[in-house]
Scaffold this motif. Sequence first.
Motif, PDB file in Angstrom:
ATOM      1  N   PHE A 295       0.849  -1.179   0.000  1.00  0.00           N
ATOM      2  CA  PHE A 295       0.000   0.000   0.000  1.00  0.00           C
ATOM      3  C   PHE A 295       0.892   1.239   0.000  1.00  0.00           C
ATOM      4  N   VAL A 296       0.346   2.359  -0.453  1.00  0.00           N
ATOM      5  CA  VAL A 296       1.107   3.607  -0.453  1.00  0.00           C
ATOM      6  C   VAL A 296       0.175   4.744  -0.075  1.00  0.00           C
ATOM      7  N   ALA A 297       0.685   5.666   0.737  1.00  0.00           N
ATOM      8  CA  ALA A 297      -0.093   6.829   1.164  1.00  0.00           C
ATOM      9  C   ALA A 297       0.853   7.991   1.400  1.00  0.00           C
ATOM     10  N   GLY A 298       0.306   9.198   1.375  1.00  0.00           N
ATOM     11  CA  GLY A 298       1.137  10.367   1.640  1.00  0.00           C
ATOM     12  C   GLY A 298       0.292  11.612   1.783  1.00  0.00           C
ATOM     13  N   LEU A 299       0.937  12.682   2.243  1.00  0.00           N
ATOM     14  CA  LEU A 299       0.253  13.952   2.415  1.00  0.00           C
ATOM     15  C   LEU A 299       0.870  15.009   1.499  1.00  0.00           C
TER      16      LEU A 299
ATOM     17  N   ALA B 134      -2.137  -2.681  -3.768  1.00  0.00           N
ATOM     18  CA  ALA B 134      -3.545  -3.002  -3.541  1.00  0.00           C
ATOM     19  C   ALA B 134      -4.359  -1.760  -3.248  1.00  0.00           C
ATOM     20  N   ALA B 135      -3.720  -0.721  -2.695  1.00  0.00           N
ATOM     21  CA  ALA B 135      -4.455   0.482  -2.311  1.00  0.00           C
ATOM     22  C   ALA B 135      -3.512   1.664  -2.216  1.00  0.00           C
ATOM     23  N   ALA B 136      -4.072   2.851  -2.462  1.00  0.00           N
ATOM     24  CA  ALA B 136      -3.310   4.097  -2.364  1.00  0.00           C
ATOM     25  C   ALA B 136      -4.189   5.170  -1.754  1.00  0.00           C
ATOM     26  N   ALA B 137      -3.579   6.030  -0.942  1.00  0.00           N
ATOM     27  CA  ALA B 137      -4.329   7.080  -0.260  1.00  0.00           C
ATOM     28  C   ALA B 137      -3.595   8.410  -0.363  1.00  0.00           C
ATOM     29  N   SER B 138      -4.363   9.456  -0.640  1.00  0.00           N
ATOM     30  CA  SER B 138      -3.837  10.822  -0.697  1.00  0.00           C
ATOM     31  C   SER B 138      -4.524  11.673   0.344  1.00  0.00           C
ATOM     32  N   LEU B 139      -3.738  12.317   1.196  1.00  0.00           N
ATOM     33  CA  LEU B 139      -4.245  13.245   2.197  1.00  0.00           C
ATOM     34  C   LEU B 139      -3.838  14.655   1.782  1.00  0.00           C
ATOM     35  N   SER B 140      -4.807  15.464   1.386  1.00  0.00           N
ATOM     36  CA  SER B 140      -4.540  16.850   0.959  1.00  0.00           C
ATOM     37  C   SER B 140      -3.480  16.890  -0.128  1.00  0.00           C
ATOM     38  N   GLY B 141      -3.591  16.005  -1.096  1.00  0.00           N
ATOM     39  CA  GLY B 141      -2.562  15.871  -2.111  1.00  0.00           C
ATOM     40  C   GLY B 141      -2.605  16.950  -3.176  1.00  0.00           C
ATOM     41  N   VAL B 142      -1.478  17.098  -3.880  1.00  0.00           N
ATOM     42  CA  VAL B 142      -1.396  17.980  -5.046  1.00  0.00           C
ATOM     43  C   VAL B 142      -1.916  17.161  -6.228  1.00  0.00           C
ATOM     44  N   MET B 143      -3.213  17.189  -6.433  1.00  0.00           N
ATOM     45  CA  MET B 143      -3.850  16.288  -7.381  1.00  0.00           C
ATOM     46  C   MET B 143      -3.903  16.837  -8.802  1.00  0.00           C
ATOM     47  N   ASP B 144      -3.825  18.138  -8.948  1.00  0.00           N
ATOM     48  CA  ASP B 144      -3.803  18.766 -10.273  1.00  0.00           C
ATOM     49  C   ASP B 144      -2.532  19.592 -10.360  1.00  0.00           C
ATOM     50  N   LEU B 145      -1.456  18.938 -10.786  1.00  0.00           N
ATOM     51  CA  LEU B 145      -0.137  19.569 -10.773  1.00  0.00           C
ATOM     52  C   LEU B 145      -0.067  20.734 -11.756  1.00  0.00           C
ATOM     53  N   HIS B 146      -0.748  20.634 -12.871  1.00  0.00           N
ATOM     54  CA  HIS B 146      -0.766  21.725 -13.845  1.00  0.00           C
ATOM     55  C   HIS B 146      -1.353  22.987 -13.217  1.00  0.00           C
TER      56      HIS B 146
ATOM     57  N   ALA C 121      -5.443  12.917  12.264  1.00  0.00           N
ATOM     58  CA  ALA C 121      -6.760  12.281  12.348  1.00  0.00           C
ATOM     59  C   ALA C 121      -7.038  11.418  11.124  1.00  0.00           C
ATOM     60  N   LYS C 122      -6.715  11.921   9.931  1.00  0.00           N
ATOM     61  CA  LYS C 122      -7.091  11.217   8.706  1.00  0.00           C
ATOM     62  C   LYS C 122      -6.236   9.979   8.446  1.00  0.00           C
ATOM     63  N   ILE C 123      -4.973   9.966   8.918  1.00  0.00           N
ATOM     64  CA  ILE C 123      -4.172   8.774   8.685  1.00  0.00           C
ATOM     65  C   ILE C 123      -4.768   7.594   9.448  1.00  0.00           C
ATOM     66  N   GLN C 124      -5.454   7.856  10.542  1.00  0.00           N
ATOM     67  CA  GLN C 124      -6.141   6.779  11.255  1.00  0.00           C
ATOM     68  C   GLN C 124      -7.294   6.234  10.420  1.00  0.00           C
ATOM     69  N   ASP C 125      -7.998   7.111   9.718  1.00  0.00           N
ATOM     70  CA  ASP C 125      -9.058   6.664   8.813  1.00  0.00           C
ATOM     71  C   ASP C 125      -8.478   5.842   7.669  1.00  0.00           C
ATOM     72  N   VAL C 126      -7.335   6.264   7.153  1.00  0.00           N
ATOM     73  CA  VAL C 126      -6.676   5.520   6.070  1.00  0.00           C
ATOM     74  C   VAL C 126      -6.322   4.112   6.535  1.00  0.00           C
ATOM     75  N   LEU C 127      -5.738   3.994   7.717  1.00  0.00           N
ATOM     76  CA  LEU C 127      -5.332   2.689   8.233  1.00  0.00           C
ATOM     77  C   LEU C 127      -6.539   1.774   8.430  1.00  0.00           C
ATOM     78  N   ALA C 128      -7.658   2.343   8.874  1.00  0.00           N
ATOM     79  CA  ALA C 128      -8.872   1.543   9.039  1.00  0.00           C
ATOM     80  C   ALA C 128      -9.434   1.107   7.694  1.00  0.00           C
TER      81      ALA C 128
END
Length: 262
Positions: A120-124, A143-155, A248-255
Amino acid sequence: MALIQCQFYSEVLGLSTSMNVILPQATRSQIGLEGKQGTGPHPTLYLLHGLSDDDSTWLRRTSIERYVASLGIAVVMPQVHRSFYTDMEQGAAYWTFISEELPTLARSFFPLSAKREGNFVAGLSMGGYGAFKLALRHPERFAAAASLSGVMDLHAARIDPVVQPMSPAEWRHIFGQDEIRGTDHDLLELLQRHTNLGTPLPQLYQCCGTEDFLYEGNQTFREACNRAGIPLTYEEGPGTHEWGYWDAKIQDVLAWLPIQEH
């Protein structure tokens, strides 16, 4: 839990670098902590840092070690400086490092799973971008990836003076002069390619605070997933770009992670 700080030489980067690793440990004698350890190679979460951070940040600013103790997973937290998880135009090849060399080295040092269902991979922020970049460029590995407040639109981040976290000179240092849209750096482009091909993707989780300066870019990515019919677990609510929200949100990701018994 066993916490190990590794200093090692990267052939890809041509320099010494570091990572912090949490390994499962079966224990009941540590006050307030009950550890869990399976019998086989450990499921592994690669946990990525943001632009102004390093490989120790998740340990210093959250209770990640305590949060994963009962899950029986390893956590690998690498150092990539301000590279945006990219083979830099003027600098080191951090994309090749993070996507190719790091998993191989980490598995040579520790008993970590090499199976897709065990990775799995995750990051902020910048790390949220890096997590989805890994998942979308190598969907067969995670199997899974999580983004917390990510830079989702780099352009959009590049041209928006409010969002832009880097000077134009630093941007060129990393990405060069070329346009981002439509390239391997563009998460929206990668998403569209998989839509066209029908590629099986990892499970995706995305969250962002509604007061975060990256909120609009997160909305753009969410809407792209909706249009393409790509399953996405999306959460938003009050919050800015700060560690109280991410702790707080990384706990949600782990769950949410689809961790299998091993």
